[in-house]
Design an enzyme around this catalytic site. Structure first.
Site, PDB file in Angstrom:
ATOM      1  N   THR A 148      51.725 -25.597 -33.209  1.00  0.00           N
ATOM      2  CA  THR A 148      52.410 -24.507 -32.500  1.00  0.00           C
ATOM      3  C   THR A 148      52.755 -25.021 -31.101  1.00  0.00           C
ATOM      4  OG1 THR A 148      50.239 -23.563 -31.982  1.00  0.00           O
ATOM      5  CG2 THR A 148      51.461 -22.586 -33.810  1.00  0.00           C
ATOM      6  N   LYS A 174      45.161 -28.662 -35.808  1.00  0.00           N
ATOM      7  CA  LYS A 174      46.082 -28.171 -34.793  1.00  0.00           C
ATOM      8  C   LYS A 174      45.269 -27.390 -33.775  1.00  0.00           C
ATOM      9  CE  LYS A 174      47.835 -24.672 -34.038  1.00  0.00           C
ATOM     10  NZ  LYS A 174      47.557 -23.597 -33.009  1.00  0.00           N
ATOM     11  N   THR A 185      37.482 -22.840 -33.837  1.00  0.00           N
ATOM     12  CA  THR A 185      38.354 -22.975 -32.675  1.00  0.00           C
ATOM     13  C   THR A 185      39.804 -23.329 -32.942  1.00  0.00           C
ATOM     14  OG1 THR A 185      38.081 -25.326 -32.159  1.00  0.00           O
ATOM     15  CG2 THR A 185      36.389 -23.837 -31.366  1.00  0.00           C
ATOM     16  N   GLU A 269      46.850 -27.005 -23.570  1.00  0.00           N
ATOM     17  CA  GLU A 269      48.179 -26.625 -23.078  1.00  0.00           C
ATOM     18  C   GLU A 269      48.349 -26.964 -21.596  1.00  0.00           C
ATOM     19  OE1 GLU A 269      48.958 -22.975 -26.218  1.00  0.00           O
ATOM     20  OE2 GLU A 269      48.115 -22.549 -24.253  1.00  0.00           O
ATOM     21  N   ASN A 392      52.145 -20.370 -21.693  1.00  0.00           N
ATOM     22  CA  ASN A 392      51.666 -19.107 -22.243  1.00  0.00           C
ATOM     23  C   ASN A 392      52.491 -17.907 -21.785  1.00  0.00           C
ATOM     24  OD1 ASN A 392      49.081 -19.460 -23.947  1.00  0.00           O
ATOM     25  ND2 ASN A 392      48.888 -20.925 -22.288  1.00  0.00           N
TER      26      ASN A 392
END
Length: 397
Positions: A148, A174, A185, A269, A392
């Site tokens: 993703t 992932k 997780t 991220e 995000n």
């Protein structure tokens, strides 16, 4: 060593497809199949809000055998009620029918935006093609399809022997955000041709999950969709595993999971650094884990590391609220091998400056000694950067 796209495990096939769940043209569907019935074990999210594919797969794996795993990205199929459960079951059944296998041995996993319904028609339209494309060498493309916000596919591979017979172990994963353990997780799928019964597999699998995947955190969020599955089809032909061989396979399992877990932390991220938190001298194992986790989840610690700031006070503050046995005057801290705290007090400004300079690399280790006992633990996390906010904030845009 073989190239990653040439890794394979006897008796296992994988493939991927773009069915339209994500951005146009991007892979968003993966299929992993064992050519014979495989022993299976799984670990699932501890979040009390569980996605439909988690509920479906968690029930099916109780029998201990699985043949196929269908994974989609682009839609979490979470918070979707009865329709979500029906959709998850329908896609699993469609795969089973296409492969002509038992519907009870096909599981599903999903990742993506929570609250949206699965576009079952798109998945069903892609199933004949994804089955037709199954290949022993399809695991790298499958690793791409389950991504993703990941920036790179995560895959790990080992070869070893059991009872004198060679076996293989391959894992894909992932995860880059919503990474906070207390089970798995993220999504991870492992396959092996070792011969092992489901009970023995589960007995070594769950501790390996705990020691590897449950020791990473990116942002403190536990997803609704977390899942780790392993399939072992026995084609290696080894006999019953004795204690020595079982321990060796357990080490390999932990090694593969740990490598995948490190990749996830590295790919946090927006992350620019991996942070390793090592806690020593805790009064209990629970205290060691709590201390490591509290420091690893501290946004103030993570931003300090991003800024190359040896701000040891933020580490002390995190330790103090961790709910552990601690005495300030006994605490010692090192940052990248530089001792910055002795007896709960700063060593020197010069030590801070040296630690700050050493924090400019891609990996930063913070070592803590509580001097309360003999227990230890560690966590792996990443720094918190401007890009985490951007990723995000724009996730659904």
């Amino acid at each position: 060593m073989k190239r990653k796209d040439h890794y394979s495990v006897p008796g296992f096939l994988a493939s991927s497809a773009s069915c339209g769940l994500g951005k146009e043209g991007e892979l968003d569907l993966a299929l992993i199949v064992s050519q014979k019935r495989a022993a299976a074990a799984g670990a699932f999210t501890t979040n009390k809000i569980k996605a439909a594919p988690v509920l479906v797969s968690e029930e099916k794996i109780k029998k201990g055998f699985i043949r196929a795993i269908l994974v989609n990205s682009g839609c979490a199929n979470a918070c979707t009620g009865i329709q979500g459960l029906n959709d998850a079951t329908k896609t699993a059944d469609s795969v089973a029918e296409g492969l002509n296998i038992d519907k009870g041995e096909t599981v599903v996993a999903s990742t993506g935006v929570i609250g949206t319904y699965l576009k079952v028609d798109l998945i069903e339209a892609a199933i004949p093609g994804i089955i037709n494309d199954l290949s022993p060498y399809g695991f790298e493309s499958a690793a791409h399809a389950i991504m993703t916000t990941d920036s790179f596919p995560k895959i790990s591979f080992r070869e070893a022997t059991a009872c004198g017979k060679p076996y293989h172990l391959l894992g894909i994963a992932k995860g880059a955000g919503m990474i906070m353990p207390n089970m798995a997780t993220m999504l991870s799928f492992l396959v092996s041709d070792i011969n092992i019964d489901p009970h023995a597999l589960s007995q070594i699998f769950l501790p390996a999950v705990d020691a590897a995947f449950n020791r990473i955190t990116v942002d403190g969020d536990t997803s609704t969709n977390d899942m780790v599955l392993i399939l072992a089809n026995g084609l290696a032909g080894n006999g019953e595993l004795g204690k020595k061989d079982l321990e060796a396979f357990s080490r390999d399992l932990h090694s593969v999971m740990s490598e995948l877990a490190y990749m996830i932390a590295k790919d946090g991220e927006g992350a620019s650094k991996v942070i390793i938190i090592e806690v020593n001298g805790a009064a209990t194992k629970s205290d060691a884990q709590k201390a490591a986790r509290e420091v690893a989840n501290s946004n103030l610690v993570k931003t300090a590391v991003f800024g190359h700031d040896a701000n040891w006070g933020r580490i002390m503050a995190a330790l103090g609220r961790a709910g552990i046995e601690i005495q300030e005057h006994k605490v010692q801290l090192w940052i990248e091998g530089v001792k910055v705290v002795e007896g709960g007090r700063m060593i020197s400004v010069e030590a801070e400056k040296e630690a700050s300079e050493r924090m400019k690399g891609n990996e930063v280790t913070i070592t803590i000694h509580l001097n309360q006992g003999r227990c230890k633990d560690r966590m792996i996390t990443c720094d918190l950067t401007y890009d985490y906010i951007k990723i995000n904030a724009d996730y659904r845009s």
